[in-house]
Scaffold this active site. Sequence first.
Site, PDB file in Angstrom:
ATOM      1  N   CYS A 152      -5.397  10.456  -4.091  1.00  0.00           N
ATOM      2  CA  CYS A 152      -4.434  10.662  -3.015  1.00  0.00           C
ATOM      3  C   CYS A 152      -3.831   9.349  -2.537  1.00  0.00           C
ATOM      4  CB  CYS A 152      -5.087  11.366  -1.845  1.00  0.00           C
ATOM      5  SG  CYS A 152      -6.038  12.777  -2.348  1.00  0.00           S
ATOM      6  N   THR A 196       0.615  34.945   4.999  1.00  0.00           N
ATOM      7  CA  THR A 196       0.124  35.871   3.967  1.00  0.00           C
ATOM      8  C   THR A 196      -0.890  35.168   3.076  1.00  0.00           C
ATOM      9  OG1 THR A 196       2.201  37.062   4.021  1.00  0.00           O
ATOM     10  CG2 THR A 196       0.857  37.338   2.038  1.00  0.00           C
ATOM     11  N   GLY A 198     -10.975  24.240  -3.110  1.00  0.00           N
ATOM     12  CA  GLY A 198     -11.227  24.983  -4.347  1.00  0.00           C
ATOM     13  C   GLY A 198     -11.158  24.128  -5.597  1.00  0.00           C
ATOM     14  N   GLN A 208     -16.065  16.892  -1.433  1.00  0.00           N
ATOM     15  CA  GLN A 208     -16.685  16.400  -2.680  1.00  0.00           C
ATOM     16  C   GLN A 208     -18.121  16.868  -2.878  1.00  0.00           C
ATOM     17  OE1 GLN A 208     -15.175  14.889  -5.108  1.00  0.00           O
ATOM     18  NE2 GLN A 208     -13.272  14.194  -4.186  1.00  0.00           N
ATOM     19  N   ALA A 237      -8.763  21.118   1.581  1.00  0.00           N
ATOM     20  CA  ALA A 237      -9.535  20.322   2.534  1.00  0.00           C
ATOM     21  C   ALA A 237      -8.643  19.497   3.469  1.00  0.00           C
ATOM     22  CB  ALA A 237     -10.516  19.414   1.799  1.00  0.00           C
ATOM     23  N   THR A 238      -7.472  19.087   2.988  1.00  0.00           N
ATOM     24  CA  THR A 238      -6.564  18.329   3.870  1.00  0.00           C
ATOM     25  C   THR A 238      -6.213  19.162   5.096  1.00  0.00           C
ATOM     26  OG1 THR A 238      -5.634  17.090   2.026  1.00  0.00           O
ATOM     27  CG2 THR A 238      -4.278  17.225   4.017  1.00  0.00           C
ATOM     28  N   ASN A 295     -15.602  10.322  -1.822  1.00  0.00           N
ATOM     29  CA  ASN A 295     -14.821  10.644  -3.022  1.00  0.00           C
ATOM     30  C   ASN A 295     -14.712   9.475  -3.995  1.00  0.00           C
ATOM     31  OD1 ASN A 295     -13.351  10.109  -0.476  1.00  0.00           O
ATOM     32  ND2 ASN A 295     -11.616   9.746  -1.810  1.00  0.00           N
TER      33      ASN A 295
HETATM   34  N1  PMP Z   1     -11.495  14.963   1.557  1.00  0.00           N
HETATM   35  C1  PMP Z   1     -12.025  14.358   0.475  1.00  0.00           C
HETATM   36  C2  PMP Z   1     -13.299  13.586   0.613  1.00  0.00           C
HETATM   37  C3  PMP Z   1     -11.378  14.454  -0.752  1.00  0.00           C
HETATM   38  O1  PMP Z   1     -11.887  13.843  -1.821  1.00  0.00           O
HETATM   39  C4  PMP Z   1     -10.176  15.184  -0.840  1.00  0.00           C
HETATM   40  C5  PMP Z   1      -9.430  15.298  -2.156  1.00  0.00           C
HETATM   41  N2  PMP Z   1      -9.174  14.060  -2.785  1.00  0.00           N
HETATM   42  C6  PMP Z   1      -9.679  15.799   0.312  1.00  0.00           C
HETATM   43  C7  PMP Z   1     -10.366  15.656   1.488  1.00  0.00           C
HETATM   44  C8  PMP Z   1      -8.422  16.594   0.283  1.00  0.00           C
HETATM   45  O2  PMP Z   1      -8.631  17.812  -0.375  1.00  0.00           O
HETATM   46  P1  PMP Z   1      -7.443  18.765  -0.826  1.00  0.00           P
HETATM   47  O3  PMP Z   1      -6.920  18.191  -2.095  1.00  0.00           O
HETATM   48  O4  PMP Z   1      -8.092  20.098  -1.026  1.00  0.00           O
HETATM   49  O5  PMP Z   1      -6.440  18.784   0.254  1.00  0.00           O
END
Ligand code: PMP
Length: 377
Positions: free
Chosen positions: A327, A242, A201, A180, A71-72, A152
Site C-alpha cells: 500500500c 447492498t 478477505g 495479517q 480492513a482499510t 504486515n
Molecule cells: N492493515 C494491515 C496490517 C494490512 O496489511 C492491510 C493490507 N495491506 C490493511 C490493513 C488493509 O487491508 P485491505 O486491503 O483489506 O483494505
Amino acid sequence: MAIYLDCNATTPVEPSVASAVVRFLEKDFGNAASPIHDYGVFALTAVEHARGQVAEVVKANRDEVIFTSGATESNNLAILGLADAGMRNGRCHIISTAIEHKSVLEPFEEMARLGFEVQILPVQSDGRIDPQRLSDAIRPDTLLVSTMQVNNETGVLQPLTEVADILADREIWWHVDAAQGFGKELEQLRHPRINFISISGHKIYGPKGIGALVVRKQNRQFPPIHPLMFGGGQEQGLRPGTLPVSLIAGFGEAAKLAVRNNGDRMKKCQTFREKALATLSALGAEQNGAEKYTLPHVLNISIPGINSEVAIKALKNVIAVSSTSACTSHTHTPSHVLTAMGLSFEKVEQSIRLSWCHMTPEVDWSEVENILRALRG
Ligand code: PMP
C-alpha cells in the site's frame, strides 16, 4: 512466470472460494435485502452462513460481524466511528503504535484534526510493542487503544495477551487491526476483551474488496460506534449498502478453510521457511524482527551490500517479492515500520520481504543464491 512470494500483499484464492464467488455471481445473484422470493432467500442464507463462518474464526457471535470492503474500511469505521462518543464523554486521548498500517495511522491523523490527542507508542528493535509503555500511557480520559496483531512488513506477532491483561478492568475501547493474522494465528483474537477486530478477505485466500469489522457486544449492546455512511440500514445500520453476496460467500468459505486447515498450512509454511532461511543466511542476510515472534510465512531480511530495488529487479523472473508494504510502495519513502524499529537507513534500503503460503510451489533457491551473489560482484 516468477513464483509469487508476496502473500502479505495479497494471497492467491483457494479454488473452492473461487467456485463460491462464481456461483453467487452467475446463478444465485439475488439481493440479500429482498428475501421475498427464492433469489433473495438464497442470497440472504449465503450471507448469514458466511457471517457465521467468519465469526467462528474469532469465536464471536454471528451478529457481531459487520461486513465491509476490507480492513482499510474496518479500521476507519472502528476509529472514526468512536469520535462522536469520545467528544460527548470528554475522552479525547487515543493510544496507538508506530508500526501500524497507514489505514490506522491516517484515521488517527484525522482524529487529531478533530481535536483528539493521539499518542503513538514506539516499538522495540525486535518489532514488538512494549506492554509496559502502553500501561504507562493510559490516562483517565483514554478513549481508545489500537494495536495491530501481526505486522504486515515483518510478520511479527504483537503481545496481545499482555495488552488484554493491561486493559482488563479499564473502560477503554480496544481495536485490533488483524488483517495479517486473522485466520492464521487463531487463539489471540478469541480473547473476549478485544472490542473491535479488522479483517480482510484477500489475505486469507479469499476475494479482494470484502472484509469485516468484528464488533463484540458488551452486555448485549454494541460499543457506541457511529456509522461513516448512511442509507439502507444494512449491517445493523453500521455499514449500509447492498451486500456483495458473491464476495461474502467466498470470504466465508475462506474463513472456514482457515480454521480447518490451520495446522497443515502452518507446517507447510514452516518447511518452506527453513529452505529460504538456509539460502539467505548463507548470504549473510539479517532478519528484521525477532524470529521467535515471526509467523512462519514471512521473512523480512536485509542483505549486506545489496540494495533491495536492485535485488527485486534481478530476481523478478524467479521470485516475486517486495521491499515494503504494497500500500505504500509507490511512495518510495523508507519503511516507517523498520525505521521505528531503529534500523539504519542503509539496512532499510536493503530490506526485502518474502511472504508465501501453503499453495506456494518449490523455489529453486540455488538460482536465487546465484543471482544475489552475482549482484555483489
Ligand atoms: N492493515 C494491515 C496490517 C494490512 O496489511 C492491510 C493490507 N495491506 C490493511 C490493513 C488493509 O487491508 P485491505 O486491503 O483489506 O483494505
